[in-house]
Motif scaffolding. Structure first.
Motif, short mmCIF file in Angstrom:
data_model
loop_
_atom_site.label_atom_id
_atom_site.label_comp_id
_atom_site.label_asym_id
_atom_site.label_seq_id
_atom_site.Cartn_x
_atom_site.Cartn_y
_atom_site.Cartn_z
N GLU A 1 0.77 -1.27 -0.25
CA GLU A 1 -0.14 -0.21 0.17
C GLU A 1 0.87 1.09 -0.23
OE1 GLU A 1 -3.40 2.14 2.75
OE2 GLU A 1 -2.99 0.18 3.02
N GLU A 2 1.92 1.28 0.81
CA GLU A 2 2.93 2.43 0.85
C GLU A 2 3.45 2.66 -0.42
OE1 GLU A 2 6.77 3.62 3.42
OE2 GLU A 2 5.20 2.85 4.24
N PHE B 1 2.62 1.48 -3.61
CA PHE B 1 1.75 2.03 -4.79
C PHE B 1 1.19 3.38 -4.52
CE2 PHE B 1 -2.07 2.51 -6.93
CZ PHE B 1 -1.94 1.75 -8.22
N ASP B 2 1.04 3.72 -3.17
CA ASP B 2 0.52 5.22 -3.03
C ASP B 2 1.74 6.04 -3.36
OD1 ASP B 2 -1.94 4.54 -2.15
OD2 ASP B 2 -1.62 4.59 -0.15
N TYR B 3 3.04 5.82 -3.41
CA TYR B 3 4.03 6.49 -3.68
C TYR B 3 4.33 6.73 -5.19
CZ TYR B 3 8.54 8.71 -3.53
OH TYR B 3 9.68 9.75 -3.81
N VAL B 4 4.28 5.69 -5.88
CA VAL B 4 4.55 5.37 -7.30
C VAL B 4 3.20 6.03 -8.29
CG1 VAL B 4 6.09 3.82 -7.33
CG2 VAL B 4 3.93 2.88 -7.77
N LYS B 5 2.27 6.10 -7.72
CA LYS B 5 1.07 6.65 -8.44
C LYS B 5 1.00 8.08 -8.68
CE LYS B 5 -2.89 7.15 -5.27
NZ LYS B 5 -4.18 6.60 -4.88
N TYR B 6 1.86 8.79 -7.88
CA TYR B 6 1.92 10.07 -8.17
C TYR B 6 3.13 10.43 -9.04
CZ TYR B 6 -1.43 10.64 -4.38
OH TYR B 6 -2.54 10.41 -3.48
N LEU B 7 2.95 10.98 -10.31
CA LEU B 7 3.76 11.09 -11.34
C LEU B 7 4.90 12.10 -10.69
CD1 LEU B 7 1.90 11.25 -14.55
CD2 LEU B 7 3.25 9.40 -13.43
N GLY C 1 -3.74 -0.03 -5.94
CA GLY C 1 -2.87 -1.23 -5.15
C GLY C 1 -2.02 -2.06 -6.33
N ARG C 2 -2.21 -2.11 -7.50
CA ARG C 2 -1.78 -3.01 -8.23
C ARG C 2 -0.93 -2.63 -9.56
NH1 ARG C 2 -6.85 -6.30 -8.44
NH2 ARG C 2 -7.15 -6.90 -6.24
N THR D 1 2.55 -3.17 -8.88
CA THR D 1 3.17 -3.51 -7.50
C THR D 1 2.39 -4.82 -6.87
OG1 THR D 1 1.44 -2.14 -6.10
CG2 THR D 1 3.49 -1.15 -6.81
N GLU D 2 3.25 -5.53 -6.27
CA GLU D 2 2.71 -6.95 -5.73
C GLU D 2 3.14 -7.24 -4.35
OE1 GLU D 2 3.06 -11.75 -7.13
OE2 GLU D 2 4.11 -10.23 -8.27
N GLU D 3 2.24 -7.62 -3.59
CA GLU D 3 2.63 -7.81 -2.18
C GLU D 3 3.52 -9.24 -2.33
OE1 GLU D 3 0.49 -9.33 1.78
OE2 GLU D 3 0.29 -7.13 1.29
N VAL D 4 4.80 -9.06 -1.73
CA VAL D 4 5.64 -10.23 -1.67
C VAL D 4 5.37 -11.06 -0.06
CG1 VAL D 4 7.77 -11.33 -1.50
CG2 VAL D 4 7.32 -9.65 -3.20
N SER D 5 5.35 -9.93 0.91
CA SER D 5 4.91 -10.32 2.16
C SER D 5 4.59 -8.99 2.92
CB SER D 5 6.38 -10.87 3.07
OG SER D 5 7.19 -9.82 3.20
N ASN D 6 3.99 -8.91 3.85
CA ASN D 6 3.50 -7.72 4.75
C ASN D 6 4.43 -6.53 4.69
OD1 ASN D 6 1.24 -9.12 5.41
ND2 ASN D 6 1.93 -9.70 7.55
N ASP D 7 5.57 -6.70 4.56
CA ASP D 7 6.85 -5.61 4.57
C ASP D 7 7.57 -5.67 3.18
OD1 ASP D 7 5.77 -4.37 6.94
OD2 ASP D 7 7.04 -5.89 8.05
#
Length: 179
Positions: free
Chosen positions: A42-43, A45-51, A104-105, A127-133
């Motif tokens: 989530e963190e 994706f929320d960063y990369v979605k802003y150009l 988120g994806r 972005t894809e979750e590998v683990s929680n962190d």
């Protein structure tokens, strides 16, 4: 006169061979690089979605700190356009628009290059979750070269050229988000 005729025939052959070869050379390319970042999906994706954040990690954005930038719309939403104009020939002039977001994806962009050449190409980040962190981030770009310009594929390795720049950007992104 016979010599002139032979010279003309040789010239026609020299010109024809590359044009014939170009008929059989690929016209499309696709490049993707990925990296794992030690942060929640989530963190990331929320960063990369802003150009505008690309200024902090994209190799191309960092190549000319004096380039002029303009923006239209709301960053991080479909329809947002980030434009650039640089005197640096490697950066040129163009714009990038967010055309689709799968929250988120995945975020899809349309890159429109105006200088030093004109082209419109798709790009994306996933972005894809590998683990929680941990999050796997992929950055991809594809393109097309019309005949006979596709002959350049025989002499230039677009996979390596663009791929190296994408990888540098991803490594910068990793450093930025793991600080």
């Amino acid at each position: 006169m016979r010599i002139l005729k032979k010279i003309l025939i040789v010239l026609v052959i020299i010109i024809a061979i590359p044009l014939i070869v170009a008929l059989f050379v690929q016209k499309d390319y696709a490049v993707e690089r990925e990296i794992v970042i030690n942060q929640p999906n989530e963190e990331v994706f929320d960063y990369v979605k802003y150009l505008k954040n690309q200024d902090n990690y994209s190799k191309w954005a960092m190549m000319d700190p004096d380039m002029k930038k303009t923006y239209k719309g709301t960053d991080g939403t479909v329809g947002f356009v980030s434009a650039w104009d640089s005197d640096n020939e490697e950066v040129g002039k163009g714009e990038q628009e967010i055309v689709k977001i799968d929250e988120g994806r995945r975020i899809d962009f349309e890159l429109r290059f105006y200088e030093p050449f004109e082209s419109t190409e798709p790009a994306y980040m996933t972005t894809e979750e590998v683990s929680n962190d941990q999050t796997r981030v992929a950055w991809g770009f594809s393109g097309h070269m019309d005949y006979p310009m596709n002959l350049m594929f025989l002499f230039m390795d677009f996979e390596e050229m663009i791929g190296d720049d994408l990888q540098t950007g991803l490594e910068n992104l990793k450093s930025e988000l793991e600080e």
